[in-house]
Design a protein around this motif. Structure first.
Motif, mmCIF file in Angstrom:
data_model
loop_
_atom_site.group_PDB
_atom_site.id
_atom_site.type_symbol
_atom_site.label_atom_id
_atom_site.label_comp_id
_atom_site.label_asym_id
_atom_site.label_seq_id
_atom_site.Cartn_x
_atom_site.Cartn_y
_atom_site.Cartn_z
ATOM 1 N N GLU A 729 31.385 33.176 41.321
ATOM 2 C CA GLU A 729 31.466 34.622 41.127
ATOM 3 C C GLU A 729 30.766 35.363 42.265
ATOM 4 O OE1 GLU A 729 30.403 37.916 37.637
ATOM 5 O OE2 GLU A 729 30.051 35.773 37.287
ATOM 6 N N VAL A 730 29.579 34.878 42.665
ATOM 7 C CA VAL A 730 28.825 35.524 43.742
ATOM 8 C C VAL A 730 29.578 35.402 45.063
ATOM 9 C CG1 VAL A 730 26.700 35.394 45.110
ATOM 10 C CG2 VAL A 730 26.592 35.197 42.621
ATOM 11 N N LEU A 731 30.099 34.237 45.335
ATOM 12 C CA LEU A 731 30.777 34.010 46.608
ATOM 13 C C LEU A 731 32.090 34.773 46.684
ATOM 14 C CD1 LEU A 731 30.022 30.189 46.820
ATOM 15 C CD2 LEU A 731 29.021 31.961 48.272
ATOM 16 N N GLU A 732 32.826 34.825 45.574
ATOM 17 C CA GLU A 732 34.074 35.582 45.584
ATOM 18 C C GLU A 732 33.801 37.076 45.708
ATOM 19 O OE1 GLU A 732 36.188 34.279 42.108
ATOM 20 O OE2 GLU A 732 37.177 32.652 43.220
ATOM 21 N N ASP A 827 21.087 44.411 44.301
ATOM 22 C CA ASP A 827 19.797 45.096 44.290
ATOM 23 C C ASP A 827 18.901 44.534 43.181
ATOM 24 O OD1 ASP A 827 17.716 46.807 44.667
ATOM 25 O OD2 ASP A 827 18.731 48.570 43.832
ATOM 26 N N LEU A 828 17.746 44.002 43.577
ATOM 27 C CA LEU A 828 16.773 43.478 42.609
ATOM 28 C C LEU A 828 15.484 44.300 42.630
ATOM 29 C CD1 LEU A 828 17.180 39.621 43.223
ATOM 30 C CD2 LEU A 828 18.210 41.006 41.417
ATOM 31 N N LEU A 927 19.445 30.550 40.747
ATOM 32 C CA LEU A 927 19.624 31.674 41.666
ATOM 33 C C LEU A 927 21.034 32.238 41.557
ATOM 34 C CD1 LEU A 927 18.676 33.466 44.055
ATOM 35 C CD2 LEU A 927 19.449 31.637 45.586
ATOM 36 N N ALA A 928 22.028 31.362 41.433
ATOM 37 C CA ALA A 928 23.413 31.837 41.330
ATOM 38 C C ALA A 928 23.598 32.719 40.096
ATOM 39 C CB ALA A 928 24.362 30.642 41.273
ATOM 40 N N GLN A 929 22.970 32.337 38.980
ATOM 41 C CA GLN A 929 23.102 33.119 37.755
ATOM 42 C C GLN A 929 22.409 34.468 37.889
ATOM 43 O OE1 GLN A 929 21.451 29.768 35.431
ATOM 44 N NE2 GLN A 929 23.204 30.053 34.046
ATOM 45 N N ARG A 934 23.645 40.464 38.495
ATOM 46 C CA ARG A 934 23.323 41.767 39.085
ATOM 47 C C ARG A 934 24.442 42.294 39.974
ATOM 48 N NH1 ARG A 934 18.168 43.741 37.257
ATOM 49 N NH2 ARG A 934 17.406 41.990 36.017
ATOM 50 N N LEU A 935 25.580 41.629 39.955
ATOM 51 C CA LEU A 935 26.702 42.122 40.760
ATOM 52 C C LEU A 935 27.178 43.472 40.221
ATOM 53 C CD1 LEU A 935 28.779 38.852 41.217
ATOM 54 C CD2 LEU A 935 27.511 40.084 43.001
#
Length: 936
Positions: A729-732, A827-828, A927-929, A934-935
Motif C-alpha cells: 500500500e505504501v509503495l503503490e 506526516d507524523l 514500519l510499513a503498517q 497515515r497515508l
C-alpha cells in the motif's frame, strides 16, 4: 575436586559465604582477565555483604589460600587472576551507599561500577573525575587497586587524587578505617620505614603524575599527610582488600567542546602535546588524547559510521571546559593555534563528541584488530614525562621494528601515557615477548618513565621493576609487603617476589585446530581462532542499552559471568585448549551457551568482533552431529517447514491450538514454555493473498512492469502477511508497481540458530539461487522481516560462498524509501514513537535509515536499546521464560509503560511484537503498517 578445595568451600560455608564455587564452569570463567595470562583458581567467591567479604579474607588466612580480587575482570596487566580464591565483588556489592552533594563525596561498595556512581553524581551536577575507557563496567575497587586514571585525569586527577577515605582489611587481618589523620598499626610501621629513608623516597617517588609502577611511597611522606588510604591506591590488591571507599566528586563542567587536531603521524601528534599543555589553563584543559588512524580504519572497514576527522594519520582529541559554549570554543581555538596541526575541527555537538569518544574508549579492542596479525596487550601503558613523549614514541617505533613487531599506539598523551597493542607471536612460548618487554622497559626507564601509567604492573611487568627502581626502592617494597601481608596471601606473584612475565601466557597455549562448517573467513575457518578474538575487555558486562547497544542482554538480566559474551568465550577457549573444560560437548559449554539469545549484539558492539551467535551455531552443529537433538530444535528450529505444510489448513490448525488441552500438548511436544502464547498461522499467505501483484522472473513481462520486489520471507508470508500488504500500500501510494516474489526462498534462520547447519546450507543455497536473478535484474528487492534479511546479509555468507552479496543488495523498507528522491513520508508530526529495533536489525542491518525516515516525517522517536528478550525460538523455549521476561524488563517494557497515552510502539521484528503482546498486551506496528495508516 581435591580435599584442600573441599575444605576451603566448607570453611567458606561455615563462615556464612553463600555464593562460593569450585565448579569447573566457574573456574573457567575466572581463569583469565583482559590480560595475556591464564591462571585457573581453586575457587571463586561472590560475597553478598561486607561481613561475607571479611569472612572470605579470614577463611583464606586460616587455610593459607591466596586471594585475588577480581574487580570487573578488565585488568590488562594480569593482576586479577590467581591460583587460590578469586573474589568477585561486582556481583553483589555494587551499591552507592551514600552521596552527599554538599560535601561532594560518595560512599561506595568495592564492586560499584563507575557508571553507577557517575549516573547518580551527574543528577546532582557532579561527577567522579577519573574515567577509564572501561567506565561502563569497571568497579571502584578495581580502580583503587590500579590507580586508574582515564582520559580526563588530566583535568580531574587520578583515582588516588579523588579518594577521601577507605575501609580496608589488610593481609594481617587488621581492619582499618583510613582517611586524613587516621591511625593504625600498619600506618605507624609504614611511616617508620619511610622516615628511615626520607631522602630516597622524596627523590625516587612521585616524580610525575603517571609514575604508577611499584608502590606510591610519596603518599606516606609527612608533607603529604601520611595518607595510608592513598598509599594503598595502586597497590594492586597485594596489601589489603577494600571493604568500602569514600570518593571525592567534582563539579561537572557546564560546557565542553572537543578539538580534534590532525598530524602526519602519532609521534608528530606527541610533539605537539607540550604546546597544548602550555596553552591550557587549570580547570580549562580536561583531556588530551592520542588516536592512531589505523584504529579508525577498523571501524570504517566494518562499514561503521565515523564522524568527520581532520586530515592526518594521528590525532589529538583535546577536550576543553568552560562556563559556557562560547568561552569553550574560544579556548579550543586558542589551543589549536598553539598546537600547529595539519588541520583541525572544533566539535560542539554533544552527540558527535560522544561518537568520537566512543571510538577512543573502544581503542583497546579496536587496536587488537587493526593489524594483519592479532595484536595483544602486555606492553600496554608505559608513561614518560610529556615533554619526552614524541622522542619516546619514535624510539618505541624503532624498537618494534628491531624485534619484527608492529603496534598501534593511542592513549593519554597529555599525561605522557601510551597504550598500544602489539602483534606478538607466541609460537616460541613467549621468548620474543620477554626480549621485547625487557628492551622496552630499559628504554622507558632511560626517559625517567614508568613501566605502568595506570593499569598496574601485574604479571606483565612486576618482574621488570628492577630495570626502573634501584635495590633500595625494591627493598622498601619488600619491607612494605612484610608489614601489610607477611604471609604473601594477597595477589602473590605481583610487585613483590614476582612471577615470571612469560609464565601462564594464554596465547602460548596450543589451541585445538577445530575446522568449522561455517566459513569463519576472518579467522581462517578455525573456531579456536574465532573464540580467541575475545581479549576480555568486557564491554559485554556493561549496560549498553542506554547508548543504543544490544550486547549482552542475557548478562544484563542475570548479572552472571557465564551469561556474558566474555564468559562464553572463556569457556569455549578452555574447551578448545583442552585442559579444564572437556571439549565442546561438555556440560560447561552447554550451560554457558544456554542463555545466549543469538541476538548478534556482540557482532556489532564488541570491539574485538566476537560473534557469539555464529559460534553457538557452530558448537550446536558439532555437538549434535548424528545425535538426537532437543525437541525445540525439531519444532521451532524447523518452524518455516511446519508453517508451509500447515498453510492450507491454517484455519483448522489455529482453531485446534485454541483448545486448551491441545495447546498444552503442542507446547509440551515442541519444548515451548506453557506460559507462552502460540502464534497464529496466516489464514492466507502473502504470496497467495496478492494474486494481482504476484510475479515471477519466469514471466518476461515482469521485467518491465515491476518497479520494486517484495521478498515474502517465511515469517511475513505465513504469520504476518498484513505487514506485506501494508508495504504494498505504501509503495503503490508512491506511484510504484510492486511485485511479490512468488517462489519460495527461506533464509534458514531457525535452522542456523539451532545449529542444524547441514540442512541450513541446502536451504540457503536454494534461497540464494532463487533470489540472485531478482537482485541482478536491477530492480530493488525489499525484505520486511529484519531477522530474515539480516540472516541473508551475514549468516548466508558463512554457509554458502558468495551468498552474502545477495543480502547486501537487498534493502529494508526504510533503506529503499530513502532512495526515492521525490517521495515524502506521511506526516507524523506530534506522533510519539517508542521503537524497539529487532536485535538483528540494530546489529546487522543498522537502524539509522529507519530513524532518519521517522524524524523526517516529524515524529518524536525514542529508540529502545537492548533486546526484547524473545529472539526467535529463545524466549518461548522451556527453561528460558524467566530470563526472557527479565530482558524485556531491562529496557523495553519500562519504555512502553512510561510512554505517553497514544504513543505508537514500533517493532519491525515479529519476535518483538509477540513479546510485547505476550507480556504487556501492547499492540506494536511494523514500519510499513505505521506509514500505511497515515497515508492521505
Amino acid at each position: 575436586m581435591g580435599p584442600d578445595t573441599q575444605d576451603l568451600l566448607a570453611a567458606l560455608r561455615r563462615a556464612g559465604v553463600t555464593d562460593a564455587s569450585a565448579a569447573t564452569l566457574d573456574r573457567a570463567l575466572y581463569s583469565s582477565d583482559a590480560s595475556l595470562y591464564r591462571v585457573v583458581p581453586t575457587a571463586v567467591a561472590r560475597p553478598r555483604s561486607r561481613d561475607e567479604l571479611l569472612a572470605c579474607v579470614a577463611v583464606a588466612r586460616g587455610t593459607g589460600t591466596p586471594v585475588t580480587m577480581r574487580g570487573a575482570g578488565t585488568s590488562i596487566a594480569g593482576n586479577a587472576v590467581g591460583a587460590g580464591l578469586v573474589i568477585d565483588t561486582a556481583r553483589h556489592l555494587g551499591q552507592v551507599l551514600h552521596l552527599d552533594p554538599e560535601a561532594r563525596t560518595a560512599v561506595v561498595q568495592p564492586g560499584t561500577v563507575h557508571a553507577t556512581v557517575q549516573r547518580q553524581a551527574l543528577a546532582a551536577g557532579l561527577r567522579f573525575g577519573p574515567d577509564p575507557s572501561t567506565h561502563t563496567r569497571c568497579t571502584i575497587g578495581g580502580m583503587i587497586g590500579n590507580n586508574a586514571c582515564g582520559s580526563r585525569a588530566l583535568g580531574f586527577g587520578r583515582t588516588v587524587d579523588n579518594v577521601a577515605g577507605m575501609d580496608v582489611v589488610l593481609g594481617t587481618g587488621e581492619e582499618v578505617r583510613l582517611g586524613p589523620g587516621s591511625t593504625s598499626r600498619a600506618g605507624t610501621d609504614l611511616a617508620a620505614l619511610v622516615d628511615a629513608d626520607l631522602g630516597h623516597v622524596r627523590t625516587h617517588f612521585g616524580r610525575f603524575s603517571r609514575q604508577v609502577s611499584g608502590y606510591g611511597l610519596e603518599h606516606l611522606l609527612p608533607e603529604n599527610g601520611r595518607r595510608l588510604d592513598r598509599f594503598l591506591v595502586g597497590s594492586e590488591g597485594t596489601l589489603g582488600v577494600v571493604l568500602e571507599a569514600t570518593v571525592d566528586l567534582v563539579v561537572d563542567p557546564p560546557a565542553t567542546v572537543l578539538a580534534v587536531l590532525g598530524y602526519r603521524d602519532m609521534a608528530s601528534a606527541a610533539d605537539a602535546v607540550p604546546a597544548v599543555l602550555a596553552a591550557g589553563s587549570t580547570g580549562e584543559l580536561i583531556a588530551c588524547e592520542g588516536l592512531d588512524a589505523r584504529i579508525v580504519d577498523v571501524l570504517r572497514g566494518a562499514g561503521r559510521s565515523v564522524p568527520d576527522l581532520p586530515r592526518g594519520a594521528g590525532w589529538l582529541f583535546v577536550e576543553v571546559a568552560a562556563d559556557n559554549l562560547a568561552e569553550a570554543e574560544a579556548s579550543a581555538a586558542r589551543l589549536v593555534a598553539a598546537a600547529g596541526p595539519l588541520e583541525a575541527r572544533i566539535v560542539t555537538a554533544r552527540a558527535e563528541q560522544a561518537a568520537l569518544w566512543r571510538i577512543r574508549e573502544d581503542g583497546a579492542g579496536l587496536a587488537a584488530r587493526s593489524l594483519a596479525r592479532p595484536a595483544y596487550s602486555g606492553w600496554e601503558d608505559a608513561a614518560v614525562p610529556p615533554e619526552h613523549l614524541g622522542a619516546w614514541l619514535r624510539d618505541f617505533e624503532q624498537l618494534l621494528g628491531e624485534h619484527g613487531l608492529d603496534g598501534v599506539p593511542y592513549g593519554h598523551f597529555g599525561d605522557g601515557c601510551v597504550h598500544v597493542r602489539i602483534d606478538f607471536d607466541f609460537d616460541d612460548g613467549g621468548a620474543r615477548f620477554r626480549r621485547f618487554l625487557t628492551d622496552a622497559a630499559t628504554q622507558v626507564a632511560a626517559y625517567g618513565g614508568s613501566l605502568s601509567g595506570e593499569h598496574g604492573d601485574g604479571r606483565a611487568r612486576s618482574e621488570l621493576l628492577p630495570l626502573m627502581y634501584d635495590e633500595r626502592s625494591l627493598a622498601l617494597f619488600g619491607a612494605i609487603k612484610q608489614v601489610c601481608d607477611p604471609d604473601n596471601l594477597l595477589n602473590p606473584g605481583v610487585l613483590v617476589d614476582p612471577a615470571p612475565l612469560d609464565a601462564d601466557l594464554r596465547p602460548a597455549r596450543p589451541v585445538a585446530p577445530v575446522r568449522s562448517l561455517l566459513a569463519l573467513a576472518h579467522d581462517g575457518g578455525f573456531l579456536g581462532a574465532a573464540v580467541h578474538r575475545c581479549t576480555g575487555v568486557g564491554k559485554c558486562v556493561a549496560d549498553n542499552a542506554p547508548s543504543g547497544g544490544v550486547m549482552c542482554p542475557s548478562y544484563a538480566a542475570t548479572r552472571d559471568e557465564k551469561d556474558s559474551t566474555r564468559g562464553r568465550a572463556r569457556v569455549l577457549q578452555e574447551a578448545l585448549d583442552g585442559s579444564l573444560v572437556a571439549g565442546l560437548a561438555s556440560p560447561e559449554v552447554a550451560e554457558a551457551l544456554d542463555l545466549c539469545l543469538s541476538c548478534k549484539g556482540c557482532a556489532r558492539d564488541c570491539p574485538t568482533g566476537v560473534d557469539m551467535a555464529t559460534y553457538k551455531s557452530e558448537v550446536l552443529h558439532q555437538t549434535y552431529a548424528g545425535k538426537r537433538r532437543p525437541r525445540s530444535h525439531y519444532a521451532l528450529g524447523q518452524l518455516p517447514r511446519w508453517a508451509r505444510m500447515t498453510a492450507r489448513l491454517a484455519p483448522a490448525a489455529n482453531a485446534a491450538l485454541r483448545v486448551g488441552p491441545l495447546a498444552r500438548l503442542a507446547k509440551a511436544v515442541a519444548g515451548i514454555d506453557q506460559r507462552r502464547g502460540l502464534p497464529q498461522f496466516a489464514r492466507r499467505t502473502l504470496r497467495r493473498s496478492t494474486p494481482t501483484n504476484a510475479h515471477s522472473l519466469m514471466s518476461e513481462s515482469s521485467l518491465v512492469d515491476v518497479d520494486v520486489w517484495l521478498w515474502a520471507d517465511s515469517f511475513t508470508d505465513h504469520f504476518v502477511p498484513e505487514t506485506g500488504r501494508a508495504a504494498i500500500e505504501v509503495l503503490e501510494a508512491a506511484g510504484l508497481r510492486v511485485g511479490v516474489i512468488d517462489e519460495r526462498a527461506c533464509c534458514g534462520l531457525t535452522w542456523i540458530t539451532t545449529g542444524q547447519l547441514t540442512a541450513a546450507r541446502k536451504i540457503v543455497t536454494r534461497a540464494v539461487a532463487t533470489l540472485t536473478p531478482y537482485v541482478e535484474s536491477g530492480v530493488p528487492v525489499i525484505g520486511l522481516e529484519p531477522s530474515c534479511l539480516a540472516s541473508l546479509r551475514s549468516d548466508a555468507a558463512e554457509l554458502v560462498p558468495g551468498a552474502g552479496a545477495v543480502g547486501e543488495r537487498m534493502l529494508t523498507l526504510a533503506e529503499f524509501l530513502a532512495t526515492l528522491g521525490e517521495w515524502s513520508p506521511p506526516d507524523l508530526t506530534g506522533v510519539e514513537i517508542v521503537a524497539q529495533p529487532h536485535c538483528h536489525h540494530a546489529s546487522v542491518l543498522g537502524w539509522e535509515a529507519d530513524e532518519a525516515l521517522l524524524r523526517r516525517a516529524g515524529a518524536t522517536v525514542k529508540k529502545v536499546g537492548g533486546c526484547c528478550g524473545l529472539a526467535g525460538n529463545f524466549g518461548v523455549e522451556k527453561g528460558h521464560y524467566e530470563t526472557s521476561v527479565a530482558i524485556a524488563e531491562h529496557a523495553l517494557l519500562p519504555a512502553v509503560r512510561t510512554a505517553s497515552p497514544g504513543a505508537v510502539v514500533l517493532a519491525d521484528g515479529m519476535s518483538c511484537r509477540i513479546q510485547l503482546d505476550d507480556l504487556a498486551g501492547v499492540p506494536a506496528l511494523h514500519l510499513a503498517q505505521l506509514l500505511a495508516s497515515r497515508l492521505p
